[in-house]
Design a protein around this motif. Structure first.
Motif, mmCIF file in Angstrom:
data_model
loop_
_atom_site.group_PDB
_atom_site.id
_atom_site.type_symbol
_atom_site.label_atom_id
_atom_site.label_comp_id
_atom_site.label_asym_id
_atom_site.label_seq_id
_atom_site.Cartn_x
_atom_site.Cartn_y
_atom_site.Cartn_z
ATOM 1 N N TYR A 183 1.615 1.921 -3.374
ATOM 2 C CA TYR A 183 0.419 2.470 -4.119
ATOM 3 C C TYR A 183 0.115 3.724 -4.073
ATOM 4 O O TYR A 183 -0.079 4.644 -4.822
ATOM 5 N N GLY A 237 -7.069 -2.635 0.172
ATOM 6 C CA GLY A 237 -6.188 -1.292 0.710
ATOM 7 C C GLY A 237 -6.194 -1.203 2.071
ATOM 8 O O GLY A 237 -6.654 -2.117 3.017
ATOM 9 N N PHE A 260 0.727 -1.117 -0.066
ATOM 10 C CA PHE A 260 -0.125 0.159 -0.183
ATOM 11 C C PHE A 260 0.833 1.218 0.005
ATOM 12 O O PHE A 260 0.639 2.276 -0.475
ATOM 13 N N LYS A 266 0.838 7.013 -6.913
ATOM 14 C CA LYS A 266 -0.192 8.017 -7.295
ATOM 15 C C LYS A 266 0.213 9.204 -6.923
ATOM 16 O O LYS A 266 0.098 10.123 -7.905
#
Length: 624
Positions: free
Chosen positions: A469, A534, A466, A473
């Motif tokens: 992730y 998530g 995560f 982003k």
């Protein structure tokens, strides 16, 4: 003022009787009988006439009423005195009219036929060619701000009979006025001649024929704003007796000759500007700020009470008005009727049942059929998310907190779209009820939400990185937004600390109050297109922003019911009642990172400089 002196000076005769007429909220109107005739005499408010543009506005309005009269519209126009429509005598301005025999109608007396007639007349007024009048198109962009708190601090405030009601409501006016300004400006496109005050008190009826009076507000204005406001007035709204059929009748008759084409929803919301302005003006009058006339102060106190109530009722009706307007003007969304017909004919659950379009989907087209919902993915770009939702329903079919999915089809064999058939969940969204709830009732709702999302958060899920992730982003967004500067590089570095530990689960990723349906103490969660594996706190990225901008995720029905003052304690309620949430290291920092990601994504689409400055400010505050 001296009406007797006025009549004698300008040769309207010796006065026999004077009686006050009702209806005037700013000026005073009298029925005056003389030995030469019967007149209606308007004595203009000195405070209004002290404004430099007031005299010119009255002259223009009477020119407009005479233009309307010349085109067959029955009106009451001011009589000319020495070539002027307004006459000053001593310290007062006067206007005089031939007295019109007839009566105004109250809500109970107004029929559908009356509504049709005024809708037709308004269409005629808006169609008048006014080139010869050489009117100035004073298109305005509002940025009005009022200090609502200052009225509470006024020394006379504690003596006002509206004190309690004002204290309950005034804090939300800051947010409402700001958004009403924005919507007003967006909708301020079309322009035509408008009466601007054609409510029931300004239309006299004689033998069932209307006579339009009181043209003082007439000007070049937005015709769509006026037709919506007039439909509202003739529907009984002003006295709390809103009748959908009367509202629709005015608009239906109007659009027979003049279509309503632009910014329907923004026009409805923009109309709040006038109501909030009227409230502010009457607060000033009632508190003695701009008037010392006892009679005027008494009237203003009454208007404050009425307007506070009216604003609240207007907010609750915005969605209904929009729905009626869309149905009458045949929105493009209804073009999918033939698609739905095929789906219904080819499904044993639905065959033979009636279907109806509902304006509920942000990204998909929604129809209701009996106790079912047909959800159609009419945007091909959304198909991957739509498939994601179908898989979610399949994997969680026994979850009591979500609707049941009865059927799904991604083959495009029957219709050229993905679609699913879901259980129809009755009730209201949380946006529709939250503003009415007490603190304890809100805590109870939060506990129900927690029970729902825990049912997903606690399922076993595969491991994902995560931290990567989130960092990916941010990196992608700062590259796309071309904001590769040290501030954002430092943010990426800090994410190594903030997101070192992550409690993973299945998350909805679109938790907002429009996706919760409340009915008979039961809460149901809908829309799972964005669901992913998530960190569980990522599910609060939207709800944590409600403290500042809760309306961003509201529908047209609930947008203007939603103000940030009702959501200041929301995130803390979740932290206090969701044990696993408060145990997450750097929770506040993580929530701020999620907000920055969302704001960068919004900036990527708009590239508006003030947005970027706001993002930079938030990053600096986070990294302090």
């Amino acid at each position: 003022m001296n009406i007797k002196k006025f009549c004698e000076t300008y040769q309207f005769g010796q006065v026999k009787s004077i009686s006050k007429l009702s209806g005037g909220l700013m000026h005073k109107m009298f029925k005056v009988k003389t030995d030469k005739g019967t007149y209606a005499i308007k004595v203009l408010n000195p405070e209004v006439m002290s404004r430099k543009e007031a005299y010119t506005n009255f002259v223009i309005s009477e020119s407009i009423s005479n233009l309307a009269k010349s085109h067959g519209i029955t009106v009451s126009s001011a009589l000319s005195i020495q070539g002027e429509y307004l006459t000053k005598l001593d310290d007062y301005y006067y206007m005089i009219f031939n007295f019109v025999e007839g009566k105004t109608l109250n809500d109970k007396e107004i029929t559908i036929n009356h509504c049709k007639k005024v809708g037709q007349i308004l269409s005629q007024i808006h169609s008048l060619n006014c080139q010869d009048l050489k009117l100035e198109n004073k298109r305005v962009n509002y940025s009005r701000t009022y200090d609502w708190e200052s009225f509470v601090k006024n020394p006379n405030f504690d003596n006002m009979s509206y004190k309690e009601e004002y204290l309950k409501n005034y804090k939300k006016y800051y947010s409402l006025l700001q958004r009403a300004n924005e919507r007003f400006n967006k909708s301020n496109i079309a322009v035509s001649l408008c009466h601007n005050d054609m409510d029931p008190k300004n239309v006299m009826w004689n033998n069932n024929q209307p006579i339009v009076i009181d043209w003082e507000s007439a000007s070049l204005s937005n015709p769509y704003r006026e037709v919506l406001e007039m439909a509202l007035c003739w529907s009984g709204f002003l006295s709390g007796n809103f009748d959908e059929s009367k509202f629709a009748a005015v608009i239906k008759e109007y659009i027979k000759t003049r279509p309503i084409e632009h910014e329907r929803y923004n026009t409805i919301c923009g109309n709040l500007v006038g109501r909030l302005g009227w409230l502010k003006y009457n607060l000033e009058r009632s508190l003695g700020i701009c008037s010392s006339d006892p009679e005027e102060i008494k009237l203003a106190i009454s208007e404050v009470k009425k307007t506070i109530n009216e604003i609240n009722r207007y907010l609750e009706l915005t969605g209904t008005m929009y729905e009626i307007l869309c149905n009458l003007t045949k929105r493009a969304n209804h073009n999918y009727d033939e698609i739905v017909k095929k789906i219904v004919q080819n499904n044993s659950l639905l065959k033979g049942k009636k279907y109806e379009f509902i304006d509920a989907g942000f990204t998909n087209t929604i129809y209701k059929v009996d106790r079912y919902i047909i959800k159609i993915c009419t945007d091909e770009r959304n198909e991957p998310r739509f498939e994601n939702e179908i898989e979610f329903y399949k994997k969680n079919k026994n979850n009591p907190y979500i609707p049941q999915m009865y059927f799904s089809d991604t083959t495009k064999k029957i219709v050229p779209y993905y679609y699913e058939i879901l259980e129809r969940v009755e009730g209201k969204t949380l946006y529709e009820i939250w503003f009415k709830l007490s603190h304890d009732e809100r805590v109870d709702i939060v506990k129900k939400i927690i029970a729902i999302i825990k049912s997903f958060h606690h399922v076993e899920v595969p491991y994902i990185d995560f931290k990567k992730y989130i960092k990916d982003k941010i990196a992608d967004l700062i590259s796309e937004c071309n904001v590769n500067e040290d501030l954002f590089i430092n943010l990426l570095e800090m994410c190594n600390i903030y997101f070192k530990e992550n409690k993973l689960g299945l998350i909805h990723r679109d938790l907002h109050f429009d996706n919760f349906i409340y009915n008979d103490n039961k809460l149901t969660l809908i829309d799972f297109e964005r669901s992913i594996v998530g960190a569980i706190d990522y599910d609060f990225r939207i709800l944590s922003r409600y403290k500042e901008t809760p309306w961003l995720w509201a529908s047209c029905k609930t947008d203007m019911l939603t103000v940030e003052t009702d959501y200041q304690d929301l995130m803390q309620m979740f932290v206090d009642n969701y044990g696993g949430l408060k145990e997450i290291p750097y929770l506040n920092e993580r929530l701020k990172v999620y907000e920055i990601i969302d704001l960068l994504n919004e900036y990527r689409k708009t590239k508006k400089e003030p947005q970027l400055e706001n993002i930079k400010r938030k990053v600096k505050e986070l990294l302090k």
